[in-house]
Scaffold this active site. Structure first.
Site: not given
Ligand SMILES: [Zn+2]
Length: 213
Positions: A76, A122
């Protein structure tokens, strides 16, 4: 190896272990990366578990993806490179398959441009608007183009039926933003069908004015 590279390799090991212990990463899922001062990128290796990284085996790749040192990078890694290319200020990226964020990525959403309600200050400050990118099969290079497009306006994005990608100016900042996203998604599911009271448009504008950098 420069002091910076040594330091960042050790930091990736520490944060990987932390995310694994907190059960935000499981098995060999998820990957982390850091961009060094000279433009090279350290990224967690393919098939590695974030809980058991070894500093010297972490992959070092050129911005083009060419392996410079260490083990072969995560499959990835290509979408990390797309975010770095599009966001010069980004120095670190966290991509995990954490439960609540992945669950959010599997829902049908009315609008794909912002799929996490502004429930807390937040959440708004650390994550901001969270677009949903359509599903791509693992390794599909068309994902890099979709990520690149979203990265023009967003430091955090959610891949459908997959999980989030979150960039930061430091690894700490990216990890904190990722954790905020996961916790906000958890709150979203805890609220369930009950009528929630998200922050108003005015409150969000005030936060953006007060904390934008
Ligand atoms: Zn992934």
């Amino acid at each position: 190896m420069s002091d910076e590279e040594r330091e960042q390799r050790e930091k990736l090991v520490r944060f990987g272990a932390l995310l694994y212990e907190r059960r935000l990463a499981h098995g060999s899922a998820g990957n982390l990366s850091v961009r060094l001062g000279d433009g090279a990128i350290l990224v967690t290796p393919t098939n590695s578990s974030l809980g058991f990284l070894e500093p010297d085996r972490i992959s070092k790749v050129a911005p083009t993806g060419e392996l410079l040192a260490g083990d072969p990078p995560s499959k990835e890694a290509f979408f990390h490179l797309a975010v770095y290319e599009e966001r010069p200020a980004a120095k670190a990226i966290v991509h995990l398959h954490s439960t609540h964020a992945v669950a959010l990525s599997c829902l049908c959403h009315e609008r794909d441009d912002d799929v996490l309600p502004p429930l807390t200050a937040y959440g708004v400050m650390r994550v901001g608007r969270l677009p949903l990118l359509r599903y791509f099969r693992p390794g599909d290079r068309a994902l890099a183009e979709a990520v690149r497009e979203a990265a023009k306006r967003h430091h955090a994005m959610l891949l459908a039926n997959h999980g989030p990608i979150v960039a930061g100016r430091t690894l700490e900042e990216a990890v904190h933003a990722y954790e905020e996203l996961e916790e906000t998604a958890k709150v979203f599911f805890l609220l369930g069908e009950r009528k929630a009271s998200p922050l108003s448009f005015e409150a969000i504008a005030e936060l953006n004015r007060a904390f934008s950098s």
